[in-house]
Design a protein around this motif. Structure first.
Motif, PDB file in Angstrom:
ATOM      1  N   CYS A  45      37.793 -28.806  -7.407  1.00 56.87           N
ATOM      2  CA  CYS A  45      38.373 -27.901  -8.406  1.00 56.87           C
ATOM      3  C   CYS A  45      39.583 -28.485  -9.137  1.00 56.87           C
ATOM      4  O   CYS A  45      39.659 -28.476 -10.367  1.00 56.87           O
ATOM      5  N   ALA A  50      47.045 -15.897 -11.861  1.00 58.48           N
ATOM      6  CA  ALA A  50      47.300 -15.499 -13.237  1.00 58.48           C
ATOM      7  C   ALA A  50      46.712 -16.576 -14.116  1.00 58.48           C
ATOM      8  O   ALA A  50      46.516 -17.707 -13.671  1.00 58.48           O
ATOM      9  N   ARG A  51      46.425 -16.252 -15.356  1.00 57.19           N
ATOM     10  CA  ARG A  51      45.854 -17.254 -16.249  1.00 57.19           C
ATOM     11  C   ARG A  51      46.886 -18.311 -16.605  1.00 57.19           C
ATOM     12  O   ARG A  51      46.534 -19.439 -16.933  1.00 57.19           O
ATOM     13  N   ALA A  53      45.965 -27.003  -3.622  1.00 58.09           N
ATOM     14  CA  ALA A  53      45.588 -26.012  -2.616  1.00 58.09           C
ATOM     15  C   ALA A  53      44.304 -26.392  -1.888  1.00 58.09           C
ATOM     16  O   ALA A  53      44.107 -26.016  -0.729  1.00 58.09           O
ATOM     17  N   GLY A  85      46.772 -26.205  -7.996  1.00 62.11           N
ATOM     18  CA  GLY A  85      46.648 -24.750  -8.144  1.00 62.11           C
ATOM     19  C   GLY A  85      47.240 -23.917  -7.024  1.00 62.11           C
ATOM     20  O   GLY A  85      46.867 -22.751  -6.863  1.00 62.11           O
ATOM     21  N   ARG A 111      39.980 -24.081 -22.990  1.00 66.15           N
ATOM     22  CA  ARG A 111      40.942 -24.015 -24.100  1.00 66.15           C
ATOM     23  C   ARG A 111      41.176 -25.370 -24.773  1.00 66.15           C
ATOM     24  O   ARG A 111      41.932 -25.454 -25.728  1.00 66.15           O
ATOM     25  N   SER A 158      40.488 -23.068  -0.552  1.00 59.35           N
ATOM     26  CA  SER A 158      41.335 -21.925  -0.884  1.00 59.35           C
ATOM     27  C   SER A 158      40.878 -21.279  -2.202  1.00 59.35           C
ATOM     28  O   SER A 158      40.924 -20.065  -2.345  1.00 59.35           O
ATOM     29  N   CYS A 159      40.385 -22.077  -3.154  1.00 64.05           N
ATOM     30  CA  CYS A 159      39.857 -21.508  -4.397  1.00 64.05           C
ATOM     31  C   CYS A 159      38.631 -20.649  -4.103  1.00 64.05           C
ATOM     32  O   CYS A 159      38.396 -19.608  -4.740  1.00 64.05           O
ATOM     33  N   ILE A 180      47.205 -21.766 -14.178  1.00 60.84           N
ATOM     34  CA  ILE A 180      46.078 -22.658 -13.884  1.00 60.84           C
ATOM     35  C   ILE A 180      45.506 -23.163 -15.211  1.00 60.84           C
ATOM     36  O   ILE A 180      45.502 -22.432 -16.201  1.00 60.84           O
ATOM     37  N   GLN A 181      45.075 -24.426 -15.225  1.00 59.88           N
ATOM     38  CA  GLN A 181      44.506 -24.959 -16.470  1.00 59.88           C
ATOM     39  C   GLN A 181      43.036 -24.568 -16.582  1.00 59.88           C
ATOM     40  O   GLN A 181      42.293 -24.648 -15.598  1.00 59.88           O
ATOM     41  N   ASN A 182      42.621 -24.161 -17.782  1.00 60.98           N
ATOM     42  CA  ASN A 182      41.206 -23.905 -18.038  1.00 60.98           C
ATOM     43  C   ASN A 182      40.763 -24.814 -19.187  1.00 60.98           C
ATOM     44  O   ASN A 182      41.170 -24.609 -20.325  1.00 60.98           O
ATOM     45  N   HIS A 214      36.889 -17.385  -5.918  1.00 59.82           N
ATOM     46  CA  HIS A 214      35.880 -17.855  -6.888  1.00 59.82           C
ATOM     47  C   HIS A 214      34.665 -18.361  -6.119  1.00 59.82           C
ATOM     48  O   HIS A 214      34.266 -19.522  -6.228  1.00 59.82           O
TER      49      HIS A 214
HETATM   50  C1  HEC Z   1      43.674 -14.878  -4.492  1.00 57.07           C
HETATM   51  C2  HEC Z   1      42.543 -15.054  -5.398  1.00 57.07           C
HETATM   52  C3  HEC Z   1      42.469 -16.374  -6.165  1.00 57.07           C
HETATM   53  C4  HEC Z   1      42.541 -17.651  -5.671  1.00 57.07           C
HETATM   54  C5  HEC Z   1      42.786 -18.097  -4.236  1.00 57.07           C
HETATM   55  C6  HEC Z   1      42.299 -18.521  -6.808  1.00 57.07           C
HETATM   56  N1  HEC Z   1      42.100 -17.801  -7.941  1.00 57.07           N
HETATM   57 FE1  HEC Z   1      41.672 -18.508  -9.793  1.00 57.07          FE
HETATM   58  N2  HEC Z   1      41.747 -16.654 -10.559  1.00 57.07           N
HETATM   59  C7  HEC Z   1      41.927 -15.499  -9.826  1.00 57.07           C
HETATM   60  C8  HEC Z   1      41.993 -14.360 -10.722  1.00 57.07           C
HETATM   61  C9  HEC Z   1      42.182 -12.899 -10.319  1.00 57.07           C
HETATM   62  C10 HEC Z   1      41.854 -14.877 -12.042  1.00 57.07           C
HETATM   63  C11 HEC Z   1      41.890 -14.122 -13.342  1.00 57.07           C
HETATM   64  C12 HEC Z   1      43.344 -14.026 -13.775  1.00 57.07           C
HETATM   65  C13 HEC Z   1      43.524 -13.183 -15.022  1.00 57.07           C
HETATM   66  O1  HEC Z   1      42.553 -13.004 -15.750  1.00 57.07           O
HETATM   67  O2  HEC Z   1      44.656 -12.736 -15.216  1.00 57.07           O
HETATM   68  C14 HEC Z   1      41.673 -16.322 -11.894  1.00 57.07           C
HETATM   69  C15 HEC Z   1      41.462 -17.183 -12.942  1.00 57.07           C
HETATM   70  C16 HEC Z   1      41.174 -18.528 -12.801  1.00 57.07           C
HETATM   71  C17 HEC Z   1      40.804 -19.423 -13.873  1.00 57.07           C
HETATM   72  C18 HEC Z   1      40.632 -19.046 -15.330  1.00 57.07           C
HETATM   73  C19 HEC Z   1      41.978 -19.143 -16.002  1.00 57.07           C
HETATM   74  C20 HEC Z   1      41.869 -18.836 -17.467  1.00 57.07           C
HETATM   75  O3  HEC Z   1      42.694 -19.329 -18.190  1.00 57.07           O
HETATM   76  O4  HEC Z   1      40.942 -18.128 -17.896  1.00 57.07           O
HETATM   77  C21 HEC Z   1      40.618 -20.665 -13.324  1.00 57.07           C
HETATM   78  C22 HEC Z   1      40.235 -21.929 -14.059  1.00 57.07           C
HETATM   79  C23 HEC Z   1      40.882 -20.537 -11.910  1.00 57.07           C
HETATM   80  N3  HEC Z   1      41.201 -19.239 -11.625  1.00 57.07           N
HETATM   81  C24 HEC Z   1      40.806 -21.598 -11.014  1.00 57.07           C
HETATM   82  C25 HEC Z   1      41.225 -21.521  -9.698  1.00 57.07           C
HETATM   83  C26 HEC Z   1      41.354 -22.660  -8.833  1.00 57.07           C
HETATM   84  C27 HEC Z   1      41.078 -24.096  -9.233  1.00 57.07           C
HETATM   85  C28 HEC Z   1      41.765 -22.192  -7.611  1.00 57.07           C
HETATM   86  C29 HEC Z   1      42.122 -22.998  -6.374  1.00 57.07           C
HETATM   87  C30 HEC Z   1      43.212 -23.951  -6.551  1.00 57.07           C
HETATM   88  C31 HEC Z   1      41.892 -20.753  -7.732  1.00 57.07           C
HETATM   89  N4  HEC Z   1      41.554 -20.392  -9.007  1.00 57.07           N
HETATM   90  C32 HEC Z   1      42.291 -19.909  -6.707  1.00 57.07           C
HETATM   91  C33 HEC Z   1      42.036 -15.418  -8.453  1.00 57.07           C
HETATM   92  C34 HEC Z   1      42.188 -16.488  -7.603  1.00 57.07           C
END
Ligand code: HEC
Ligand code: HEC
Ligand code: HEC
Ligand code: HEC
Ligand code: HEC
Ligand code: HEC
Ligand code: HEC
Length: 291
Positions: free
Chosen positions: A134, A149-150, A15, A141, A158, A19-20, A153-155, A24
């Motif tokens: 990212c 959603a958790r 993405a 992503g 863990r 976009s992230c 996406i890789q965190n 974030h």
């Molecule tokens: C539209 C909003 C949105 C975008 C865009 C977004 N995120 Fe997230 N992200 C979230 C939310 C909300 C959560 C928490 C999800 C949950 O707790 O269920 C999250 C959680 C995460 C986590 C933690 C996952 C975990 O296991 O705890 C990571 C890492 C992450 N995002 C990375 C990214 C990355 C990298 C991108 C870009 C590719 C991105 N996010 C784009 C909303 C977004």
């Protein structure tokens, strides 16, 4: 193509950091200032600048449809000027075939960018996103950005300490596989932190409690707060040596200079003989058990 497999693990699309950042924003604001984010940039003169300038910048440019040139002169922060690029014999530079079987020039772009580099119509290498952003650590992503959603996406939180070595090792070089010899006496190898760190008693004997992430914030370049980490596990180290109030790392992670213009902290945490006969900053006196 074993070397690029880690970029292809997920079928999801990339993405991009922008976009992230929509959701974030705090992490994105600090991450975009890091040397990771600036590890690759395209200059106005169409030269690619490899390295954020923390220590050095090496220039790479396309010569013709099949050839890239790694310039023989790099910029060094320590001297504030140009000097021979590491490994080069003269200022004329080294050429690479874009489609050479070892893919050496493509590999430069892979480690200094995010996503899968493309080759365009002019047969020029185009990184999907310059710098380590990212998705170099979190995986592609696009699905997550569309429906956060958790699960999608890789965190790395863990991961175990050993897995963190391997993840960072995709670019910082992998810890040696069992039975594979590493030349620990070659000062250039000190650049490969996971290789050295994986030999440390601190890593091997702390039951997974010590990884790169204890000391390094993955989203910031802040100066490492290593001392606090050392003291958390070694509250009252026994010393015969006079330690005064020198930093622990100055003796136990000594800086190695593979060339006068570059320096790297030895991540094989241990007891070193720093001066006098038998001084050696590359290998500790006692050695961990290896892996
Ligand atoms: C539209 C909003 C949105 C975008 C865009 C977004 N995120 Fe997230 N992200 C979230 C939310 C909300 C959560 C928490 C999800 C949950 O707790 O269920 C999250 C959680 C995460 C986590 C933690 C996952 C975990 O296991 O705890 C990571 C890492 C992450 N995002 C990375 C990214 C990355 C990298 C991108 C870009 C590719 C991105 N996010 C784009 C909303 C977004
Ligand atoms: C996609 C490749 C890649 C991955 C994955 C990667 N790095 Fe890096 N890292 C780099 C490059 C390239 C640089 C050099 C940046 C520059 O030009 O100064 C760097 C630089 C660094 C630095 C030095 C920052 C400074 O202050 O100058 C640290 C610390 C670091 N990485 C830690 C990590 C850790 C910890 C991980 C794993 C969580 C990791 N890296 C994963 C490629 C990567
Ligand atoms: C396997 C991944 C990988 C490849 C391939 C790679 N680099 Fe790097 N590069 C890194 C990492 C990781 C760092 C950070 C090293 C450090 O500072 O500890 C780095 C740092 C640098 C630096 C900053 C100076 C330094 O040594 O810290 C320059 C300049 C550089 N690379 C240029 C290149 C060029 C040019 C190529 C291709 C000829 C290349 N790199 C290929 C991973 C890679
Ligand atoms: C060098 C690898 C690396 C890069 C680049 C990176 N991250 Fe992370 N990220 C991590 C690691 C490692 C963790 C787990 C941190 C921890 O456990 O303290 C993490 C955790 C997160 C989390 C979860 C935070 C939480 O409190 O659980 C989010 C969200 C996130 N990153 C988003 C991003 C975004 C957005 C970017 C780009 C602007 C980015 N990351 C770039 C390695 C990276
Ligand atoms: C997560 C805990 C942990 C952290 C953090 C840690 N260590 Fe250790 N360290 C250990 C363990 C466990 C051993 C092995 C002790 C043994 O063999 O009884 C060890 C061993 C050592 C040794 C002896 C080395 C050898 O080869 O026998 C030195 C020196 C040392 N640590 C210094 C440090 C310094 C300096 C830091 C900070 C940069 C640090 N440690 C951070 C857990 C840790
Ligand atoms: C016990 C703390 C500690 C751990 C664990 C640790 N580092 Fe470091 N790292 C340091 C210190 C101290 C420096 C020296 C620079 C500074 O003080 O900011 C450093 C510097 C670096 C640099 C900059 C170049 C150099 O070598 O000086 C990179 C890249 C890096 N670390 C990557 C990693 C990676 C990847 C891991 C995991 C394999 C890791 N580090 C684990 C303490 C640590
Ligand atoms: C001036 C250099 C120097 C400094 C600074 C230093 N050490 Fe040491 N350390 C040594 C030497 C040398 C040894 C080997 C034993 C001796 O001669 O005292 C050692 C031994 C150790 C050991 C292993 C002891 C054992 O039982 O085998 C640990 C753990 C340790 N140091 C941790 C630390 C920590 C934590 C700090 C920072 C608070 C620190 N050291 C600061 C030089 C230093």
């Amino acid at each position: 193509m074993v070397a690029v497999a880690f970029l292809l693990l997920t079928a999801q699309d990339f993405a991009g950091a922008r976009s992230c950042a929509v959701c974030h924003s705090e992490i994105a604001t600090t991450q975009e200032q890091t040397h990771h984010a600036k590890a690759l940039a395209l200059g106005k003169d169409l030269r690619w600048a490899f390295g954020a300038g923390a220590q050095a910048i090496t220039y790479v440019s396309q010569v013709d449809e099949d050839t890239y040139l790694e310039h023989g002169q790099s910029w060094y922060k320590k001297s504030g000027g140009l000097a021979l690029t590491p490994g080069h014999q003269g200022p004329e530079g080294v050429t690479y075939k874009t489609f050479a079987p070892d893919a050496n020039i493509l590999r430069c772009f892979q480690c200094h960018s995010t996503g899968k580099p493309r080759i365009n119509a002019a047969r020029a290498i185009e990184p999907a996103e310059a710098g380590v952003r990212c998705e170099a650590c979190h995986g592609a992503g696009a699905d997550h950005a569309a429906a956060p959603a958790r699960e999608n996406i890789q965190n790395p939180r863990r991961l175990t300490a050993t897995q963190v070595n391997d993840q960072c090792g995709q670019c910082h070089r992998m810890p040696p596989a069992k039975g594979v010899a590493t030349n620990f006496e070659n000062p250039w190898n000190v650049r490969h932190q996971p290789v050295y760190f994986s030999q440390s008693a601190c890593f091997l004997k702390s039951e997974g409690k010590l990884s790169c992430l204890n000391c390094h914030n993955p989203h910031e370049d802040t100066k490492v707060a290593a001392e606090a980490q050392c003291l958390a596990c070694h509250a009252k180290p026994k010393h015969q040596t006079v330690v005064s109030n020198k930093p622990c790392v100055s003796c136990h992670m000594p800086v190695v200079n593979p060339s006068p213009l570059l320096g790297f902290a030895n991540h094989w945490i241990g007891v070193y003989r720093l001066t006098g006969p038998g001084a050696n900053l590359l290998r500790p006196l006692k050695q961990g058990t290896g892996r």
